[in-house]
Enzyme design. Sequence first.
Site, short mmCIF file in Angstrom:
data_model
loop_
_atom_site.label_atom_id
_atom_site.label_comp_id
_atom_site.label_asym_id
_atom_site.label_seq_id
_atom_site.Cartn_x
_atom_site.Cartn_y
_atom_site.Cartn_z
N SER A 26 0.78 -0.82 0.00
CA SER A 26 0.20 -0.30 0.12
C SER A 26 1.05 0.98 -0.48
O SER A 26 1.69 1.59 0.45
CB SER A 26 -0.79 -0.16 1.32
N CYS A 84 -7.23 -0.72 7.27
CA CYS A 84 -5.99 -1.36 6.64
C CYS A 84 -5.15 -1.88 7.29
O CYS A 84 -5.05 -1.53 9.10
CB CYS A 84 -5.64 0.44 6.18
N ASP A 139 -8.89 -1.70 3.31
CA ASP A 139 -7.50 -2.49 2.61
C ASP A 139 -6.77 -3.54 2.91
O ASP A 139 -5.71 -3.04 3.79
CB ASP A 139 -6.21 -0.46 2.23
N TRP A 197 -5.35 -7.75 3.81
CA TRP A 197 -3.96 -8.56 3.12
C TRP A 197 -3.84 -9.76 3.66
O TRP A 197 -3.89 -9.11 5.32
CB TRP A 197 -2.96 -8.06 2.33
P1 FAD Z 1 6.82 -14.24 1.34
O1 FAD Z 1 8.69 -14.93 1.09
O2 FAD Z 1 5.97 -13.65 0.45
O3 FAD Z 1 6.41 -15.15 2.52
C1 FAD Z 1 5.46 -14.20 3.31
C2 FAD Z 1 5.01 -15.62 4.19
O4 FAD Z 1 4.66 -16.92 4.15
C3 FAD Z 1 5.84 -16.23 5.27
O5 FAD Z 1 5.68 -14.35 6.82
C4 FAD Z 1 5.98 -16.81 6.19
O6 FAD Z 1 3.91 -16.74 6.76
C5 FAD Z 1 4.52 -17.97 4.92
N1 FAD Z 1 5.77 -18.74 4.29
C6 FAD Z 1 6.86 -18.20 3.08
N2 FAD Z 1 7.45 -19.47 2.72
C7 FAD Z 1 7.13 -20.98 4.44
C8 FAD Z 1 7.37 -21.97 3.95
N3 FAD Z 1 8.38 -22.49 2.94
N4 FAD Z 1 6.49 -22.35 4.49
C9 FAD Z 1 5.83 -21.93 5.86
N5 FAD Z 1 5.76 -20.29 5.54
C10 FAD Z 1 5.77 -19.87 4.89
N6 FAD Z 1 3.22 -5.61 3.45
C11 FAD Z 1 4.23 -4.67 4.17
O7 FAD Z 1 5.15 -5.05 4.92
N7 FAD Z 1 3.20 -2.91 4.02
C12 FAD Z 1 2.10 -2.47 3.40
O8 FAD Z 1 1.52 -1.87 3.12
C13 FAD Z 1 1.43 -4.28 2.52
N8 FAD Z 1 0.22 -4.15 1.78
C14 FAD Z 1 0.01 -5.25 1.35
C15 FAD Z 1 -1.37 -4.04 0.23
C16 FAD Z 1 -2.28 -5.33 -0.49
C17 FAD Z 1 -2.91 -5.39 -1.77
C18 FAD Z 1 -1.41 -6.79 -0.06
C19 FAD Z 1 -1.92 -7.91 -0.81
C20 FAD Z 1 -0.58 -7.09 0.72
C21 FAD Z 1 0.52 -6.17 1.28
N9 FAD Z 1 1.48 -6.61 2.23
C22 FAD Z 1 1.68 -5.77 3.01
C23 FAD Z 1 2.21 -7.59 2.23
C24 FAD Z 1 3.22 -7.97 1.13
O9 FAD Z 1 2.33 -7.55 0.12
C25 FAD Z 1 3.78 -9.04 1.34
O10 FAD Z 1 2.93 -10.15 1.06
C26 FAD Z 1 4.36 -9.08 2.62
O11 FAD Z 1 5.77 -8.48 2.42
C27 FAD Z 1 5.39 -10.40 2.67
O12 FAD Z 1 6.68 -10.62 1.37
P2 FAD Z 1 7.37 -11.31 1.09
O13 FAD Z 1 7.72 -11.44 -0.07
O14 FAD Z 1 8.80 -10.71 2.32
O15 FAD Z 1 6.95 -12.84 2.10
#
Ligand code: FAD
Length: 693
Positions: free
Chosen positions: A453, A646, A691, A693
């Site tokens: 966001s 949010c 908003d 997630w």
């Molecule tokens: P990922 O690699 O995608 O992992 C996410 C989670 O999945 C992990 O923490 C864990 O719980 C699980 N996971 C992953 N791999 C494994 C595994 N091997 N085994 C078990 N569990 C696992 N985030 C913010 O910080 N700020 C924002 O403003 C924000 N806005 C968003 C707005 C929208 C519309 C949406 C959809 C999401 C938003 N998010 C926001 C969330 C963001 O998009 C990400 O999902 C978040 O930052 C995690 O991404 P990542 O790639 O670091 O983690």
Amino acid sequence: TQLDTLDLVVLVALFVGTVAYFTKGTYWSKPHDPYGGSLAHANGLKAGKSRNFIEKMDESGKNCIVFYGSQTGTAEDYASRLAKEGAARFGLKTMVADLEDYDFENLDQYPEDKIVFFVLATYGEGEPTDNAVEFYEFVSNEDVTFSNGAAAEEKPLSNLNFVAFGLGNNTYEHYNSMVRNLNTFFERLGGNRIGEAGEGDDGAGTMEEDFLAWKEPMWTALAAHMNLEEREAVYEPVFDVVDMPNMDAEEDTVYLGEPNKYHLEGVQKGPHNAHNPYIAPIAESKELFSADDRNCLHMEIDVAGSGISYTTGDHIAIWPTNAGKEVERLLRVLGLEPKRHSVIKVSGLDPTAKVPFPSPTTYDAVVRYHMEICAPVSRQMVSTLAAFSPTDEIKAEMTKMGEDKDYFHAKVADLNVNLAQLLEILSNGAPWDKVPFSLMIEGLHKIQPRYYSISSSSVVQPGKIAITAIVESIERPGAPHIVKGVTTNYLLALKQKQHGDPNPDPHGLKYALTGPRNKYDGVHVPVHVRHSNFKLPSDPKKPIIMVGPGTGVAPFRAFVQERAAQAEKGEEVGRTILFYGCRRRQEDFLYEKEWETHKETLGDKFHCHVAFSREGPNKVYVQHKVQEYADEINTLLEQKAYFYVCGDAASMAREVNALLIKIIAEKRGVSEAKAEEIVKSMRASNQYQEDVW
Ligand code: FAD
């Protein structure tokens, strides 16, 4: 004066652009790429190809098409799995298809002896995924007509046999509305559903198991209906992966992680969207927390001159790069390390199979830039991989894990391992060199950009997009590895590079921060913007109430920034109330100083109520603060204040919704049922926006 050719070209381009903008609304889901080289089009449909799926099926001798409406890749993955399974177990001639690539006016012409599957994710507030927008408009149209012009009462789809599975999240009000609406559509028009319309629930964390449980009875029903005989499934690769010993990875036709042809040629050309990111400089980055064990990043991403525009409340998508440590682990466990930089060409063995990345490329590039290698492992993938185990013992173990849900949970899911970690543990590091690479392409998701966001106001800084992201790092007692979020740890590494930190990650994640052919050198990250409906009222005098604990405060930083700028310009601004929550003032109070500055500008108009969950003897959450100010909230809502939530969808947003119903019932002396209706109508009129997630 006469217009010269250039002027004309510019004028025509402007006109076409304007028309395109207004006709396509906020969705830019279908780029027409003159190169035909964008990620989605890399090896599949090219501009100008037929949008008639029946014709396409006839040409390629198919009797089963599996359409997907997918946002994060799961629906697409399920569609591929169904297509593969239908072919392997029942001899169906299957193809997978993106909903946005076809038209549906000819559904009434679909032959009775064929079958069509729909695997549809519901996104956000009951919305279609980006690739299903047009399809959804089509099926939602009360007056829908088909090629032979038959009216709905004539049941024009009575020859059509279909199968449906939906992916949803029960924490949202419009749970699985896409598949439910599709069902209603077909019922109204006479379509014949085979098996149940399945519903997977991400909210309960049971999506994969719901899918597995749904598909067995569905296959039985389908086999009976189509007279199919089940046979022993043997793995057949979908993709042909050919080594190209005569090509060098440095040749300029080889993709080393570039998402499409523009990028390969070093051209940054818009429109930038889900198929074509912009490699944006990170203008600034900083740590927002002062805790030792948690990180929260503030980044300012420079999009000036890129053609990317945004409005306050939109989302930015960040395209991640996998951590070197995990890239190496997967290549090592597959025995591919020695030839990681060799050139390969990947093509579909069937003309309808789309390769999810451009080629020629290298194993290293595919694993690093295109595959979701760190995600949780699916039970079906374990089953499929069993046949390629390095020893019979491991094969027996893999087979058991694949068949026994509880055993799988205990041995795989509960350990939080990714695929390479699991294989490495099972084989004690010995390579799994019998696994065909095609199986990896089929079984692992295509890497997905993550959304954030936007935490800046487009009025204040149109050329610079701020994000507020918490870095995911999850340690589970007894688990062999720490789960490191793919995107947020990559961003953390970029921040550390920007600040000259010589020793980025204590766990040795190591990223290729300069990108393919050093195209991300400096401090750059690939991005695109997705427009959202989460918007400030157009009249700044309208009061607003915002509830955003943790990083849920991101868009509200933008909202308050915008209102402060309006006040500074002398505009009249309405009451602006923020409910924010964090653990402790000294540790994770986001943007504390900024709220103080805005308070100076906005005076009495602005209030920031903060709940600290770990300061006092009792845990205080935003919900408590909302309750505390119930009177004022109710009064403002009666004055048509906008109400925004949010952040965490699973519990916080749901609880706030329930609380608001309670407050309205109490303060207005109406029944809970009536209050619920009031809240629903607030949502319908956009007075209540989420908003989450
Ligand atoms: P990922 O690699 O995608 O992992 C996410 C989670 O999945 C992990 O923490 C864990 O719980 C699980 N996971 C992953 N791999 C494994 C595994 N091997 N085994 C078990 N569990 C696992 N985030 C913010 O910080 N700020 C924002 O403003 C924000 N806005 C968003 C707005 C929208 C519309 C949406 C959809 C999401 C938003 N998010 C926001 C969330 C963001 O998009 C990400 O999902 C978040 O930052 C995690 O991404 P990542 O790639 O670091 O983690």
